[in-house]
Design an enzyme around this catalytic site. Structure first.
Site, PDB file in Angstrom:
ATOM      1  N   ASP A  13      -1.323  -8.059   4.609  1.00  0.00           N
ATOM      2  CA  ASP A  13      -0.055  -7.757   5.279  1.00  0.00           C
ATOM      3  C   ASP A  13       0.956  -7.074   4.366  1.00  0.00           C
ATOM      4  OD1 ASP A  13      -1.135  -8.970   7.524  1.00  0.00           O
ATOM      5  OD2 ASP A  13      -0.308 -10.927   7.013  1.00  0.00           O
ATOM      6  N   LYS A  16      -0.214  -2.055   4.773  1.00  0.00           N
ATOM      7  CA  LYS A  16      -1.264  -1.034   4.603  1.00  0.00           C
ATOM      8  C   LYS A  16      -1.272  -0.061   5.776  1.00  0.00           C
ATOM      9  CE  LYS A  16      -4.316  -4.360   4.317  1.00  0.00           C
ATOM     10  NZ  LYS A  16      -3.421  -5.533   4.256  1.00  0.00           N
ATOM     11  N   GLY A  40      -4.651  -7.000  10.947  1.00  0.00           N
ATOM     12  CA  GLY A  40      -3.638  -6.513  11.889  1.00  0.00           C
ATOM     13  C   GLY A  40      -2.804  -5.490  11.143  1.00  0.00           C
ATOM     14  N   HIS A  41      -3.029  -4.228  11.418  1.00  0.00           N
ATOM     15  CA  HIS A  41      -2.350  -3.141  10.690  1.00  0.00           C
ATOM     16  C   HIS A  41      -1.374  -2.459  11.637  1.00  0.00           C
ATOM     17  CE1 HIS A  41      -5.996  -2.879   7.720  1.00  0.00           C
ATOM     18  NE2 HIS A  41      -5.401  -4.045   7.725  1.00  0.00           N
ATOM     19  N   GLN A 224      -7.109  -6.907   4.670  1.00  0.00           N
ATOM     20  CA  GLN A 224      -6.751  -8.071   3.840  1.00  0.00           C
ATOM     21  C   GLN A 224      -6.184  -7.604   2.481  1.00  0.00           C
ATOM     22  OE1 GLN A 224     -10.217  -8.424   5.510  1.00  0.00           O
ATOM     23  NE2 GLN A 224      -8.845  -8.915   7.167  1.00  0.00           N
ATOM     24  N   THR A 239     -10.856 -14.685   2.623  1.00  0.00           N
ATOM     25  CA  THR A 239     -11.678 -14.230   3.723  1.00  0.00           C
ATOM     26  C   THR A 239     -13.112 -14.075   3.204  1.00  0.00           C
ATOM     27  OG1 THR A 239     -11.766 -12.716   5.600  1.00  0.00           O
ATOM     28  CG2 THR A 239     -11.226 -11.727   3.452  1.00  0.00           C
TER      29      THR A 239
HETATM   30  P1  GDP Z   1      -0.938  -4.679   6.946  1.00  0.00           P
HETATM   31  O1  GDP Z   1      -1.831  -5.729   7.468  1.00  0.00           O
HETATM   32  O2  GDP Z   1      -0.991  -4.564   5.459  1.00  0.00           O
HETATM   33  O3  GDP Z   1      -1.144  -3.341   7.612  1.00  0.00           O
HETATM   34  O4  GDP Z   1       0.552  -5.133   7.292  1.00  0.00           O
HETATM   35  P2  GDP Z   1       1.049  -5.714   8.706  1.00  0.00           P
HETATM   36  O5  GDP Z   1       1.124  -4.619   9.677  1.00  0.00           O
HETATM   37  O6  GDP Z   1       0.283  -6.920   9.069  1.00  0.00           O
HETATM   38  O7  GDP Z   1       2.477  -6.247   8.298  1.00  0.00           O
HETATM   39  C1  GDP Z   1       3.469  -5.403   7.806  1.00  0.00           C
HETATM   40  C2  GDP Z   1       4.696  -5.540   8.708  1.00  0.00           C
HETATM   41  O8  GDP Z   1       5.790  -4.945   8.070  1.00  0.00           O
HETATM   42  C3  GDP Z   1       4.547  -4.813  10.019  1.00  0.00           C
HETATM   43  O9  GDP Z   1       5.315  -5.475  10.984  1.00  0.00           O
HETATM   44  C4  GDP Z   1       5.129  -3.428   9.731  1.00  0.00           C
HETATM   45  O10 GDP Z   1       5.650  -2.788  10.888  1.00  0.00           O
HETATM   46  C5  GDP Z   1       6.250  -3.809   8.793  1.00  0.00           C
HETATM   47  N1  GDP Z   1       6.567  -2.793   7.775  1.00  0.00           N
HETATM   48  C6  GDP Z   1       5.729  -1.963   7.100  1.00  0.00           C
HETATM   49  N2  GDP Z   1       6.417  -1.257   6.180  1.00  0.00           N
HETATM   50  C7  GDP Z   1       7.709  -1.652   6.281  1.00  0.00           C
HETATM   51  C8  GDP Z   1       8.907  -1.312   5.589  1.00  0.00           C
HETATM   52  O11 GDP Z   1       8.918  -0.514   4.657  1.00  0.00           O
HETATM   53  N3  GDP Z   1      10.038  -1.948   5.972  1.00  0.00           N
HETATM   54  C9  GDP Z   1      10.073  -2.867   6.958  1.00  0.00           C
HETATM   55  N4  GDP Z   1      11.214  -3.433   7.252  1.00  0.00           N
HETATM   56  N5  GDP Z   1       8.965  -3.212   7.640  1.00  0.00           N
HETATM   57  C10 GDP Z   1       7.797  -2.627   7.296  1.00  0.00           C
HETATM   58  P1  IMO Z   2      -4.572  -7.645   7.067  1.00  0.00           P
HETATM   59  O1  IMO Z   2      -5.681  -6.622   7.034  1.00  0.00           O
HETATM   60  C1  IMO Z   2      -3.243 -11.662   6.031  1.00  0.00           C
HETATM   61  C2  IMO Z   2      -6.308 -14.774   5.937  1.00  0.00           C
HETATM   62  C3  IMO Z   2      -6.198 -15.870   6.963  1.00  0.00           C
HETATM   63  C4  IMO Z   2      -6.785 -17.022   6.184  1.00  0.00           C
HETATM   64  C5  IMO Z   2      -7.908 -16.361   5.392  1.00  0.00           C
HETATM   65  C6  IMO Z   2      -9.290 -16.489   6.029  1.00  0.00           C
HETATM   66  O2  IMO Z   2      -3.724  -7.562   8.265  1.00  0.00           O
HETATM   67  O3  IMO Z   2      -3.829  -7.663   5.777  1.00  0.00           O
HETATM   68  P2  IMO Z   2     -10.426 -15.285   8.115  1.00  0.00           P
HETATM   69  O4  IMO Z   2     -10.055 -15.294   9.555  1.00  0.00           O
HETATM   70  O5  IMO Z   2     -10.513 -13.958   7.495  1.00  0.00           O
HETATM   71  O6  IMO Z   2     -11.655 -16.100   7.848  1.00  0.00           O
HETATM   72  O7  IMO Z   2      -9.214 -16.095   7.403  1.00  0.00           O
HETATM   73  O8  IMO Z   2      -7.554 -14.994   5.290  1.00  0.00           O
HETATM   74  N1  IMO Z   2      -6.337 -13.406   6.479  1.00  0.00           N
HETATM   75  C7  IMO Z   2      -5.308 -12.556   6.422  1.00  0.00           C
HETATM   76  N2  IMO Z   2      -4.052 -12.734   5.964  1.00  0.00           N
HETATM   77  N3  IMO Z   2      -3.627 -10.454   6.483  1.00  0.00           N
HETATM   78  C8  IMO Z   2      -4.892 -10.256   6.909  1.00  0.00           C
HETATM   79  O9  IMO Z   2      -5.368  -9.027   7.234  1.00  0.00           O
HETATM   80  C9  IMO Z   2      -5.786 -11.338   6.937  1.00  0.00           C
HETATM   81  N4  IMO Z   2      -7.071 -11.499   7.313  1.00  0.00           N
HETATM   82  C10 IMO Z   2      -7.390 -12.752   7.026  1.00  0.00           C
HETATM   83  O10 IMO Z   2      -4.857 -16.101   7.329  1.00  0.00           O
HETATM   84  O11 IMO Z   2      -5.846 -17.499   5.260  1.00  0.00           O
HETATM   85 MG    MG Z   3      -1.724  -7.395   8.690  1.00  0.00          MG
END
Ligand code: GDP
Ligand code: IMO
Ligand code: MG
Length: 429
Positions: A13, A16, A40-41, A224, A239
């Site tokens: 998170d 990415k 979840g990207h 991840q 994971t």
């Molecule tokens: P990922 O799994 O690494 O792709 O990250 P996620 O999408 O799960 O979580 C990142 C969260 O931060 C999402 O809700 C994005 O919309 C938000 N986000 C990404 N870059 C920025 C930023 O520079 N500023 C803010 N405020 N939010 C951001």
């Molecule tokens: P992105 O790609 C954050 C965490 C879960 C748990 C552990 C194992 O969005 O960054 P799993 O279901 O993979 O067996 O869970 O890994 N986890 C993540 N945490 N971002 C993710 O993906 C994750 N994918 C798995 O919360 O701690």
């Molecule tokens: Mg994510």
């Protein structure tokens, strides 16, 4: 033309999705190499928020082809739903998407097993996403997995499902005291996706190597983060795949010599979802404050993310393992209103100073963060597009991170919105 890997340097998170989207506009191919719909990207385009789980983020660019690599595990039901949702937004999915025929499937019994195992672990739970990811990889490693190519031949598919259910039935019924599945039900539930998979399945190894031979721009999208890596993460709170660069080679079938550049994605502070150690975690008001400011709720499960200060030893380990010297810093804007910001430079443990995240760290181990307090910049950075226009204190914060992790900041994200980034290099490729 280069092959770039983009991976998370913390616990996932990191943002990415936002950075992949930025780079993918220059890419011919975006390939996922590991994980499944535990990811979840997020990409925010105007009023629409897209959250990609199984499908590479590159799909949001109509000129970019996408590949689900052999290192992934794919849940047919979730995958089909994701395709439909994207198509409802007018995204051309089937013309741009390919799946490696040797990727593994997440079967309904993997999802159930994930849930009952977590329940049985009780307080010792991992906090998985409940998507059956580890259980599907488990079958892969014990050599009873079902792959995309098994959907080409119904007899073969049926035999494999029947054999697996013979294995799982006593486990579900006698160990976990829950109902197992009837083979016919599973076959019906999954076989209905066979045509969809067959139309998208390719020899993924040949596809990506042809792109390389042709000098195309390729981006490998990690899911991840390195600290969730099965080998290098905070085991067992990890994971079941390798987000680290080795996963690119095994998860796509390319030689390490073909990787030209690795970008790390680093959030300007630290978050984690699920259980496991987190030395800079903020428990009280400040954790809540960061969670609210950064909207830190899981993109996959909606769980509140644990929040804490930037942890240099944590990122240092990710830099060491990945070899990246170039990072994208995300969510700088989240810190805009803070009076002061802490940065963990090292830990103190039993009188020793520890400057790299240790392996085998336990909740009982006392790794106490050593903080350096930096002044906040108290200015909105959301609309800034030029590094020089950032407040001096924000620049100092970024330079401090660069110094602490020995890597160069190549881009700074200041908003969830598409393209709102300060980019310090001319071309990604
Ligand atoms: P990922 O799994 O690494 O792709 O990250 P996620 O999408 O799960 O979580 C990142 C969260 O931060 C999402 O809700 C994005 O919309 C938000 N986000 C990404 N870059 C920025 C930023 O520079 N500023 C803010 N405020 N939010 C951001
Ligand atoms: P992105 O790609 C954050 C965490 C879960 C748990 C552990 C194992 O969005 O960054 P799993 O279901 O993979 O067996 O869970 O890994 N986890 C993540 N945490 N971002 C993710 O993906 C994750 N994918 C798995 O919360 O701690
Ligand atoms: Mg994510």
């Amino acid at each position: 033309m280069p092959l770039i890997v983009l991976l998370g340097c913390q616990w996932g998170d990191e943002g990415k999705g936002k950075i992949v989207d930025l780079i993918a506009k220059e890419a011919d191919l975006v390939a996922r190499y590991q994980g499944g719909n535990n990811a979840g990207h997020t990409v925010v385009i105007d009023d629409a928020t897209f959250i990609l789980h199984t499908i590479p983020t590159g799909i949001l660019h109509p000129e970019t082809k996408c590949l689900l690599g052999n290192g992934m595990v794919i849940d047919p039901e979730a995958f089909s739903k994701e395709i439909k949702e994207l198509e409802q937004h007018g995204i051309a999915v089937d013309t741009n998407l390919m799946i490696s025929e040797t990727a593994h499937l997440v079967m309904p019994y993997h999802k159930l097993l994930d849930l009952v195992q977590e329940k049985k672990r009780g307080k010792g739970k991992i906090g998985t996403t409940g998507r059956g990811i580890g259980c599907s990889y488990g079958d892969k490693v014990t050599r009873q997995g079902i792959r995309v190519l098994d959907l080409r031949n119904k007899d073969r598919f049926v035999k494999k499902v029947q054999a697996n259910l013979e294995f799982y039935k006593p486990l579900f019924e006698q160990i976990y005291s829950t109902n197992s599945f009837a083979a016919d039900d599973i076959i019906q539930r999954v076989w209905k996706y066979a045509d969809m998979f067959n139309s998208l399945a390719v020899d993924g190894v040949s596809v990506i190597n042809q792109y390389i031979e042709q000098g195309k721009n390729i981006m490998c999208e990690g899911a991840q983060g390195i600290h969730l890596d099965i080998d290098f993460g905070t085991y067992p709170y990890v994971t079941s795949s390798n987000p680290s660069p080795g996963g690119v080679c095994t998860g796509l079938g390319i030689s390490p010599t073909k990787i030209d550049r690795i970008f790390g994605v680093v959030k300007a502070y630290t978050t984690r979802v699920g259980e496991g150690p987190f030395p800079t975690e903020l428990t009280m008001e400040q954790g809540d404050n960061l969670r609210k400011l950064g909207s830190e709720y899981g993109a996959t499960t909606g769980r509140p993310r644990r929040c804490g200060w930037f942890d240099a030893p944590l990122v240092r380990r990710a830099i060491q393992i990945s070899g990246t010297r170039e990072v994208a810093i995300t969510k700088l804007d989240v810190l805009d209103t803070l009076d002061t910001i802490n940065v963990c430079t090292a830990y103190r443990c039993n009188g020793r100073t520890v400057d790299i995240f240790p392996f085998g760290i336990d909740a009982d181990d006392n790794y106490e963060p050593i903080y350096e307090e930096l002044p906040g910049w108290k200015t909105c950075t959301e609309d800034i597009t030029d590094f020089d226009a950032l407040p001096e204190k924000a620049k100092a914060y970024l330079h401090k991170i660069e110094e602490l992790i020995s890597a160069k900041v190549i881009t700074v994200s200041v908003s969830p919105k598409r393209g709102k980034c300060i980019t310090l290099i001319d071309h990604f490729f």
